[in-house]
Design a protein around this motif. Sequence first.
Motif, PDB file in Angstrom:
ATOM      1  N   LYS A 167       0.165   5.178  -1.561  1.00 41.15           N
ATOM      2  CA  LYS A 167      -0.391   6.262  -0.747  1.00 41.15           C
ATOM      3  C   LYS A 167       0.723   7.045  -0.064  1.00 41.15           C
ATOM      4  N   ASP A 181       0.833  -1.209   0.000  1.00 38.37           N
ATOM      5  CA  ASP A 181       0.000   0.000   0.000  1.00 38.37           C
ATOM      6  C   ASP A 181       0.865   1.256   0.000  1.00 38.37           C
ATOM      7  N   GLY A 198      -4.482   9.006  -1.741  1.00 42.83           N
ATOM      8  CA  GLY A 198      -3.512   8.594  -0.736  1.00 42.83           C
ATOM      9  C   GLY A 198      -3.392   9.506   0.453  1.00 42.83           C
ATOM     10  N   ASP A 247     -10.641   7.879  -1.173  1.00 36.65           N
ATOM     11  CA  ASP A 247      -9.231   7.706  -0.802  1.00 36.65           C
ATOM     12  C   ASP A 247      -8.461   9.018  -0.898  1.00 36.65           C
TER      13      ASP A 247
END
Length: 228
Positions: A129, A126, A223, A220
């Motif tokens: 981000k 991840d 990020g 989101d």
Amino acid sequence: MTAPPSAAARGQATEFRALKSDSFGRISLMRGADGLLFVRRDLRHVPLWLRLPAWLLARREARGLARVAGLADTPQLLGWDGRCLDRSYMAGDAMYQRPPRGDLAYFRRARRLLQALHRRGLAHNDLAKEANWLVLEDGRPAIIDFQLAVCGDPRSRWMRLLAREDLRHLLKHKRMYCRESLTPVEKRVLKRTSWLRDLWFRTGKPVYRVVTRRILKWEDNEGQGPKP
């Protein structure tokens, strides 16, 4: 890294500042009874229908943090009881809050940190981000949020593939903030996308957007965390 409080002190902790709250839990900066700071992910107020996925994500984070125990510039697991996950606190700012523009040293250290994660058999998964990359008070990089981390044999083809995707995400940030320092090899890595990335954009990402934006009602925000 701030010294962690004892288990007894964490048991009597009070919230110092809320950091983030979404459908999968509340993340807060806590102050232990001994005055020391730590970070807590609290699942106790998660809606009933989301408790299982929230628990699975927190358990995955706990396993990932256990894998990097003792590694500098990563959070250290302090406790996980199935409801609250406590980890050490690192003072700094998210990458998007304090961009490392032209800071080649930051990206060199970030790559070494990423390699240390991978040698321990952990892929973060991840790192696109910017919120998951910290710029610490002295300018060093740090990595947080291990909810999607995968543990395995670092020599396996699957883990090598995931490690390469982690690296590609780091290089994207380097291209954004330190483009002139990209090496020819790094430019080739950026150009070569994997089947995993292509599959995600064709199938996984559309589902992710439906779930987060239409069902969970948050975005989101590239990020930078959920929009208020």
